[in-house]
Write a protein that holds these residues in place. Sequence first.
Motif, PDB file in Angstrom:
ATOM      1  N   THR A 146     -18.956  40.637 -33.378  1.00  0.00           N
ATOM      2  CA  THR A 146     -18.676  39.849 -32.182  1.00  0.00           C
ATOM      3  C   THR A 146     -17.870  38.589 -32.421  1.00  0.00           C
ATOM      4  OG1 THR A 146     -20.807  38.757 -32.460  1.00  0.00           O
ATOM      5  CG2 THR A 146     -20.748  40.685 -31.026  1.00  0.00           C
ATOM      6  N   GLY A 147     -17.560  38.262 -33.680  1.00  0.00           N
ATOM      7  CA  GLY A 147     -16.795  37.055 -33.944  1.00  0.00           C
ATOM      8  C   GLY A 147     -15.839  37.242 -35.108  1.00  0.00           C
ATOM      9  N   GLY A 148     -15.030  36.200 -35.361  1.00  0.00           N
ATOM     10  CA  GLY A 148     -14.113  36.238 -36.485  1.00  0.00           C
ATOM     11  C   GLY A 148     -12.862  37.052 -36.247  1.00  0.00           C
ATOM     12  N   TRP A 149     -12.459  37.204 -34.976  1.00  0.00           N
ATOM     13  CA  TRP A 149     -11.287  38.032 -34.656  1.00  0.00           C
ATOM     14  C   TRP A 149     -10.003  37.228 -34.549  1.00  0.00           C
ATOM     15  CZ3 TRP A 149     -11.505  43.124 -35.071  1.00  0.00           C
ATOM     16  CH2 TRP A 149     -12.760  43.730 -35.045  1.00  0.00           C
ATOM     17  N   GLY A 150     -10.095  35.915 -34.661  1.00  0.00           N
ATOM     18  CA  GLY A 150      -8.889  35.092 -34.624  1.00  0.00           C
ATOM     19  C   GLY A 150      -8.274  34.954 -33.247  1.00  0.00           C
ATOM     20  N   LYS A 151      -9.060  35.222 -32.206  1.00  0.00           N
ATOM     21  CA  LYS A 151      -8.573  35.116 -30.831  1.00  0.00           C
ATOM     22  C   LYS A 151      -9.238  33.935 -30.147  1.00  0.00           C
ATOM     23  CE  LYS A 151      -6.216  38.962 -31.216  1.00  0.00           C
ATOM     24  NZ  LYS A 151      -4.734  38.946 -31.272  1.00  0.00           N
ATOM     25  N   SER A 152      -8.473  33.229 -29.328  1.00  0.00           N
ATOM     26  CA  SER A 152      -9.030  32.100 -28.591  1.00  0.00           C
ATOM     27  C   SER A 152      -9.176  32.458 -27.115  1.00  0.00           C
ATOM     28  CB  SER A 152      -8.135  30.866 -28.742  1.00  0.00           C
ATOM     29  OG  SER A 152      -6.831  31.141 -28.257  1.00  0.00           O
ATOM     30  N   PHE A 153      -9.972  31.676 -26.404  1.00  0.00           N
ATOM     31  CA  PHE A 153     -10.057  31.830 -24.956  1.00  0.00           C
ATOM     32  C   PHE A 153      -9.263  30.686 -24.317  1.00  0.00           C
ATOM     33  CE2 PHE A 153     -13.769  29.442 -26.376  1.00  0.00           C
ATOM     34  CZ  PHE A 153     -13.822  28.359 -25.498  1.00  0.00           C
ATOM     35  N   ASP A 154      -9.291  30.603 -23.000  1.00  0.00           N
ATOM     36  CA  ASP A 154      -8.509  29.588 -22.297  1.00  0.00           C
ATOM     37  C   ASP A 154      -9.197  28.225 -22.431  1.00  0.00           C
ATOM     38  OD1 ASP A 154      -6.966  28.017 -20.667  1.00  0.00           O
ATOM     39  OD2 ASP A 154      -7.323  29.164 -18.827  1.00  0.00           O
ATOM     40  N   TRP A 155      -8.720  27.418 -23.359  1.00  0.00           N
ATOM     41  CA  TRP A 155      -9.345  26.126 -23.610  1.00  0.00           C
ATOM     42  C   TRP A 155      -9.236  25.179 -22.422  1.00  0.00           C
ATOM     43  CZ3 TRP A 155      -6.565  25.773 -28.980  1.00  0.00           C
ATOM     44  CH2 TRP A 155      -7.270  26.585 -29.900  1.00  0.00           C
ATOM     45  N   HIS A 156      -8.331  25.452 -21.495  1.00  0.00           N
ATOM     46  CA  HIS A 156      -8.200  24.560 -20.349  1.00  0.00           C
ATOM     47  C   HIS A 156      -9.381  24.672 -19.382  1.00  0.00           C
ATOM     48  CE1 HIS A 156      -4.066  24.649 -21.942  1.00  0.00           C
ATOM     49  NE2 HIS A 156      -4.049  23.399 -21.526  1.00  0.00           N
ATOM     50  N   LEU A 157     -10.255  25.655 -19.617  1.00  0.00           N
ATOM     51  CA  LEU A 157     -11.508  25.721 -18.860  1.00  0.00           C
ATOM     52  C   LEU A 157     -12.511  24.678 -19.347  1.00  0.00           C
ATOM     53  CD1 LEU A 157     -12.213  29.585 -18.759  1.00  0.00           C
ATOM     54  CD2 LEU A 157     -11.464  28.160 -16.842  1.00  0.00           C
ATOM     55  N   LEU A 158     -12.330  24.219 -20.577  1.00  0.00           N
ATOM     56  CA  LEU A 158     -13.367  23.416 -21.216  1.00  0.00           C
ATOM     57  C   LEU A 158     -13.678  22.091 -20.512  1.00  0.00           C
ATOM     58  CD1 LEU A 158     -12.529  24.125 -24.957  1.00  0.00           C
ATOM     59  CD2 LEU A 158     -14.552  24.866 -23.690  1.00  0.00           C
ATOM     60  N   PRO A 159     -12.689  21.307 -20.070  1.00  0.00           N
ATOM     61  CA  PRO A 159     -13.058  20.053 -19.397  1.00  0.00           C
ATOM     62  C   PRO A 159     -13.945  20.291 -18.175  1.00  0.00           C
ATOM     63  CG  PRO A 159     -10.751  20.013 -20.025  1.00  0.00           C
ATOM     64  CD  PRO A 159     -11.226  21.415 -20.269  1.00  0.00           C
ATOM     65  N   GLN A 160     -13.668  21.380 -17.425  1.00  0.00           N
ATOM     66  CA  GLN A 160     -14.485  21.689 -16.254  1.00  0.00           C
ATOM     67  C   GLN A 160     -15.906  22.055 -16.653  1.00  0.00           C
ATOM     68  OE1 GLN A 160     -12.429  24.563 -13.591  1.00  0.00           O
ATOM     69  NE2 GLN A 160     -10.729  24.389 -15.044  1.00  0.00           N
ATOM     70  N   ILE A 161     -16.027  22.739 -17.788  1.00  0.00           N
ATOM     71  CA  ILE A 161     -17.340  23.205 -18.243  1.00  0.00           C
ATOM     72  C   ILE A 161     -18.135  22.071 -18.872  1.00  0.00           C
ATOM     73  CG2 ILE A 161     -18.505  24.726 -19.894  1.00  0.00           C
ATOM     74  CD1 ILE A 161     -16.040  26.635 -19.556  1.00  0.00           C
ATOM     75  N   LEU A 162     -17.524  21.377 -19.821  1.00  0.00           N
ATOM     76  CA  LEU A 162     -18.264  20.427 -20.637  1.00  0.00           C
ATOM     77  C   LEU A 162     -18.671  19.175 -19.876  1.00  0.00           C
ATOM     78  CD1 LEU A 162     -16.383  20.696 -24.062  1.00  0.00           C
ATOM     79  CD2 LEU A 162     -18.404  21.931 -23.268  1.00  0.00           C
ATOM     80  N   ARG A 163     -18.002  18.867 -18.771  1.00  0.00           N
ATOM     81  CA  ARG A 163     -18.387  17.657 -18.023  1.00  0.00           C
ATOM     82  C   ARG A 163     -19.770  17.791 -17.395  1.00  0.00           C
ATOM     83  NH1 ARG A 163     -17.131  17.638 -12.350  1.00  0.00           N
ATOM     84  NH2 ARG A 163     -16.164  19.595 -11.660  1.00  0.00           N
ATOM     85  N   PHE A 164     -20.261  19.025 -17.264  1.00  0.00           N
ATOM     86  CA  PHE A 164     -21.602  19.238 -16.720  1.00  0.00           C
ATOM     87  C   PHE A 164     -22.680  19.085 -17.788  1.00  0.00           C
ATOM     88  CE2 PHE A 164     -18.977  21.472 -13.619  1.00  0.00           C
ATOM     89  CZ  PHE A 164     -19.531  21.017 -12.421  1.00  0.00           C
ATOM     90  N   PHE A 165     -22.264  19.008 -19.064  1.00  0.00           N
ATOM     91  CA  PHE A 165     -23.231  18.962 -20.162  1.00  0.00           C
ATOM     92  C   PHE A 165     -22.898  17.830 -21.139  1.00  0.00           C
ATOM     93  CE2 PHE A 165     -22.522  23.335 -18.731  1.00  0.00           C
ATOM     94  CZ  PHE A 165     -23.795  23.644 -18.244  1.00  0.00           C
ATOM     95  N   PRO A 166     -22.791  16.601 -20.642  1.00  0.00           N
ATOM     96  CA  PRO A 166     -22.397  15.496 -21.518  1.00  0.00           C
ATOM     97  C   PRO A 166     -23.427  15.286 -22.627  1.00  0.00           C
ATOM     98  CG  PRO A 166     -23.234  14.654 -19.432  1.00  0.00           C
ATOM     99  CD  PRO A 166     -23.087  16.138 -19.273  1.00  0.00           C
ATOM    100  N   GLY A 167     -22.935  15.241 -23.859  1.00  0.00           N
ATOM    101  CA  GLY A 167     -23.819  15.011 -24.987  1.00  0.00           C
ATOM    102  C   GLY A 167     -24.473  16.254 -25.542  1.00  0.00           C
ATOM    103  N   ASP A 168     -24.364  17.394 -24.860  1.00  0.00           N
ATOM    104  CA  ASP A 168     -24.966  18.624 -25.376  1.00  0.00           C
ATOM    105  C   ASP A 168     -24.209  19.100 -26.619  1.00  0.00           C
ATOM    106  OD1 ASP A 168     -26.532  18.516 -23.074  1.00  0.00           O
ATOM    107  OD2 ASP A 168     -26.492  20.684 -22.801  1.00  0.00           O
ATOM    108  N   PRO A 169     -24.910  19.646 -27.604  1.00  0.00           N
ATOM    109  CA  PRO A 169     -24.251  20.161 -28.822  1.00  0.00           C
ATOM    110  C   PRO A 169     -23.600  21.515 -28.565  1.00  0.00           C
ATOM    111  CG  PRO A 169     -26.622  20.456 -28.985  1.00  0.00           C
ATOM    112  CD  PRO A 169     -26.376  19.713 -27.704  1.00  0.00           C
ATOM    113  N   ILE A 170     -22.389  21.471 -28.030  1.00  0.00           N
ATOM    114  CA  ILE A 170     -21.645  22.690 -27.717  1.00  0.00           C
ATOM    115  C   ILE A 170     -20.453  22.798 -28.664  1.00  0.00           C
ATOM    116  CG2 ILE A 170     -20.298  23.925 -25.968  1.00  0.00           C
ATOM    117  CD1 ILE A 170     -22.074  22.627 -23.847  1.00  0.00           C
ATOM    118  N   TRP A 171     -20.441  23.880 -29.431  1.00  0.00           N
ATOM    119  CA  TRP A 171     -19.392  24.146 -30.407  1.00  0.00           C
ATOM    120  C   TRP A 171     -18.340  25.070 -29.801  1.00  0.00           C
ATOM    121  CZ3 TRP A 171     -19.641  22.817 -35.838  1.00  0.00           C
ATOM    122  CH2 TRP A 171     -20.781  22.075 -36.191  1.00  0.00           C
TER     123      TRP A 171
END
Length: 227
Positions: A146-171
């Motif tokens: 399930t990992g290590g395939w060298g493919k990324s997802f749409d990182w531009h989703l991240l600001p919308q996602i991470l603003r709901f979880f400030p300070g959470d340990p999300i890698w």
Amino acid sequence: MIRPKVKICGLKAGDNLDFAQHPLVSHIGFVQVQASRRYIDPDDAKVMVQALEHQVQAVGVFANQSVEEVIERCHRAGFTVAQLHGQESLQDCEEIRRHGLQVWKAISVSTSDSSGQVQAAIEHYRSATDALLLDAAAPNSSEGVTGGWGKSFDWHLLPQILRFFPGDPIWIAGGLRPDNVSHLLSVTIPYGLDVSSGVEIGGRKSSEKIAVFLERVNSFVHTNKLS
């Protein structure tokens, strides 16, 4: 705003571990999924973990394996963290934690996922885990890896996602490389960066690529005065 932590994942027996002394590196990962080309026997991993002398935390990477197998392999190798990449339940996560291990749950992000779908997955797992890892969904031909395939997802989703979880340990994982990590950091500063194939040459970890990756992260941290 904090500086991101770095995990180098997919170590194999004989890999150079000098990078573990870098102040940005907090974790290293050992794949315990036997179908993966990065699989390492837990006894071989134990030798490497012991050589590190607690410089960093050791993470065992699993996918759809029994709770008993996860716990046994972690204790045998000396992993302090179980990173789960399959369809593990909340109950699985909680049971593993009861055995003294940290649990990180990977959440696959596909090209069709909305920020709301990813947020819902984070909400589902966050109370039963110590950290979450957003990773690009594996291709259909993955055969259980399930990992290590060298493919990324749409990182531009991240600001919308991470603003709901400030300070959470999300890698963030999936497709990170020395030549694109600065772009990710310009989009958002996650808690941590998990890199594997992007710092390899010929299927083995490259000391040179790891050094460049860390230099790019370090340069961004200092240029932007992250604490």
